[in-house]
Enzyme design. Structure first.
Site, PDB file in Angstrom:
ATOM      1  N   HIS A  59       0.840  -1.198   0.000  1.00  0.00           N
ATOM      2  CA  HIS A  59       0.000   0.000   0.000  1.00  0.00           C
ATOM      3  C   HIS A  59       0.877   1.251   0.000  1.00  0.00           C
ATOM      4  O   HIS A  59       0.362   2.358  -0.077  1.00  0.00           O
ATOM      5  CB  HIS A  59      -0.904   0.029   1.241  1.00  0.00           C
ATOM      6  CG  HIS A  59      -1.953  -1.035   1.255  1.00  0.00           C
ATOM      7  ND1 HIS A  59      -3.043  -1.025   0.420  1.00  0.00           N
ATOM      8  CD2 HIS A  59      -2.074  -2.152   2.006  1.00  0.00           C
ATOM      9  CE1 HIS A  59      -3.798  -2.083   0.652  1.00  0.00           C
ATOM     10  NE2 HIS A  59      -3.226  -2.795   1.606  1.00  0.00           N
TER      11      HIS A  59
ATOM     12  N   ASP B 123      10.052  -6.696   1.754  1.00  0.00           N
ATOM     13  CA  ASP B 123      10.146  -6.219   3.124  1.00  0.00           C
ATOM     14  C   ASP B 123      11.524  -5.606   3.217  1.00  0.00           C
ATOM     15  O   ASP B 123      12.519  -6.203   2.779  1.00  0.00           O
ATOM     16  CB  ASP B 123       9.942  -7.331   4.156  1.00  0.00           C
ATOM     17  CG  ASP B 123       9.628  -6.742   5.533  1.00  0.00           C
ATOM     18  OD1 ASP B 123       8.989  -5.664   5.590  1.00  0.00           O
ATOM     19  OD2 ASP B 123      10.036  -7.325   6.549  1.00  0.00           O
TER      20      ASP B 123
ATOM     21  N   ASP C  43      15.616   8.194   4.889  1.00  0.00           N
ATOM     22  CA  ASP C  43      16.521   8.794   3.905  1.00  0.00           C
ATOM     23  C   ASP C  43      17.220  10.071   4.394  1.00  0.00           C
ATOM     24  O   ASP C  43      18.395  10.277   4.081  1.00  0.00           O
ATOM     25  CB  ASP C  43      15.788   9.081   2.591  1.00  0.00           C
ATOM     26  CG  ASP C  43      15.479   7.819   1.794  1.00  0.00           C
ATOM     27  OD1 ASP C  43      15.911   6.721   2.199  1.00  0.00           O
ATOM     28  OD2 ASP C  43      14.795   7.943   0.755  1.00  0.00           O
TER      29      ASP C  43
ATOM     30  N   ARG D 101      16.630  -1.270  -2.975  1.00  0.00           N
ATOM     31  CA  ARG D 101      15.588  -1.727  -3.903  1.00  0.00           C
ATOM     32  C   ARG D 101      16.073  -1.661  -5.351  1.00  0.00           C
ATOM     33  O   ARG D 101      15.673  -2.472  -6.179  1.00  0.00           O
ATOM     34  CB  ARG D 101      14.296  -0.941  -3.699  1.00  0.00           C
ATOM     35  CG  ARG D 101      13.437  -1.516  -2.574  1.00  0.00           C
ATOM     36  CD  ARG D 101      12.091  -0.851  -2.474  1.00  0.00           C
ATOM     37  NE  ARG D 101      12.179   0.481  -1.906  1.00  0.00           N
ATOM     38  CZ  ARG D 101      12.199   0.741  -0.605  1.00  0.00           C
ATOM     39  NH1 ARG D 101      12.121  -0.242   0.272  1.00  0.00           N
ATOM     40  NH2 ARG D 101      12.282   1.969  -0.163  1.00  0.00           N
TER      41      ARG D 101
ATOM     42  N   LYS E 143      19.861   7.408  -5.682  1.00  0.00           N
ATOM     43  CA  LYS E 143      19.236   6.310  -4.945  1.00  0.00           C
ATOM     44  C   LYS E 143      18.806   5.195  -5.895  1.00  0.00           C
ATOM     45  O   LYS E 143      18.915   4.012  -5.567  1.00  0.00           O
ATOM     46  CB  LYS E 143      18.036   6.826  -4.145  1.00  0.00           C
ATOM     47  CG  LYS E 143      17.442   5.790  -3.216  1.00  0.00           C
ATOM     48  CD  LYS E 143      16.315   6.378  -2.374  1.00  0.00           C
ATOM     49  CE  LYS E 143      15.705   5.324  -1.484  1.00  0.00           C
ATOM     50  NZ  LYS E 143      14.546   5.834  -0.751  1.00  0.00           N
TER      51      LYS E 143
ATOM     52  N   GLY F 219      11.030   7.933   4.542  1.00  0.00           N
ATOM     53  CA  GLY F 219      11.523   7.093   5.628  1.00  0.00           C
ATOM     54  C   GLY F 219      12.769   7.669   6.289  1.00  0.00           C
ATOM     55  O   GLY F 219      12.818   8.838   6.658  1.00  0.00           O
TER      56      GLY F 219
ATOM     57  N   LYS G 109       7.003   3.453  -2.319  1.00  0.00           N
ATOM     58  CA  LYS G 109       7.728   2.295  -2.852  1.00  0.00           C
ATOM     59  C   LYS G 109       7.303   2.007  -4.296  1.00  0.00           C
ATOM     60  O   LYS G 109       8.137   1.699  -5.142  1.00  0.00           O
ATOM     61  CB  LYS G 109       7.485   1.055  -1.990  1.00  0.00           C
ATOM     62  CG  LYS G 109       8.202   1.065  -0.665  1.00  0.00           C
ATOM     63  CD  LYS G 109       7.961  -0.250   0.058  1.00  0.00           C
ATOM     64  CE  LYS G 109       8.672  -0.313   1.381  1.00  0.00           C
ATOM     65  NZ  LYS G 109       8.503  -1.628   2.030  1.00  0.00           N
TER      66      LYS G 109
END
Length: 191
Positions: A8, A68, A151, A177, A171, A149, A12
């Site tokens: 959700h 995760d 960052d 990721r 990033k 978050g 991301k």
């Protein structure tokens, strides 16, 4: 190709959409009408990612993946780890999470940390586990206004600026990721 990203978290989804080729379109849980909060009851990143991916695969029958991710701090024995989003409580308050990290590092000189992610993928009848990490350190002030978050307090190794200062271009090349997404792209495009 459409692929369900079992989250959700729109930050991301946006980040991954920037990393994947235009031929791959990510749909969030909101996009498929799944508003259920999938309980992350695992004890590792892999277990939590698998729980979310399995839920979507078996309930909806769709190819999907879940991640995760979290911040791990060496001096805190890997905390906040799988509890990164809820480190200061169940409300997912990032300001409170950052304050808690700072409080716990107050008397500690070792600020070595890393972001880690695990993707669990269901694709074409097969299952895959992918991971990515980026090392760095925690600073005791917030810098920058990009990202999300932790960052603003994470400086990746080899850089002097936080992820929030460096922005998406950096990033999306060196982030946890970003690393895992390269493996995801190879699976999705059968390379």
């Amino acid at each position: 190709m459409k692929l369900i990203f079992a989250t959700h978290n729109l930050n991301k989804v946006e980040e991954l959409n920037q990393l994947l080729p235009k031929s791959i379109s990510l749909l969030s849980l909101n996009d498929i009408g799944c508003h259920k909060e999938i309980k992350e009851t695992g004890k590792t990143f892999k277990e939590n990612a698998k729980i979310k991916a399995d839920f979507i695969r078996y309930k909806y029958g769709l190819d999907c993946f879940a991640d995760d991710s979290g911040l791990e701090i060496e001096a805190l024995d890997g905390a906040p780890g799988i509890y990164s989003a809820r480190y200061a409580g169940p409300n997912k308050n990032m300001e409170a999470n950052i304050e808690k990290v700072w409080e716990e590092l107050k008397e500690i000189n070792n600020t070595r940390a890393w972001f880690h992610t695990v993707f669990y993928v269901h694709f074409c009848g097969k299952e895959y586990e992918l991971s990515g990490s980026v090392e760095g350190s925690i600073i005791l002030e917030k810098r920058g206004n990009k990202g999300f978050g932790y960052d603003p307090i994470f400086v990746p190794k080899g850089y002097k600026k936080t992820f929030a200062e460096l922005g998406d271009n950096v990033k999306n090349k060196i982030g946890h990721r970003a690393i895992a997404s390269q493996s995801l792209i190879r699976i999705l495009t059968h390379l």
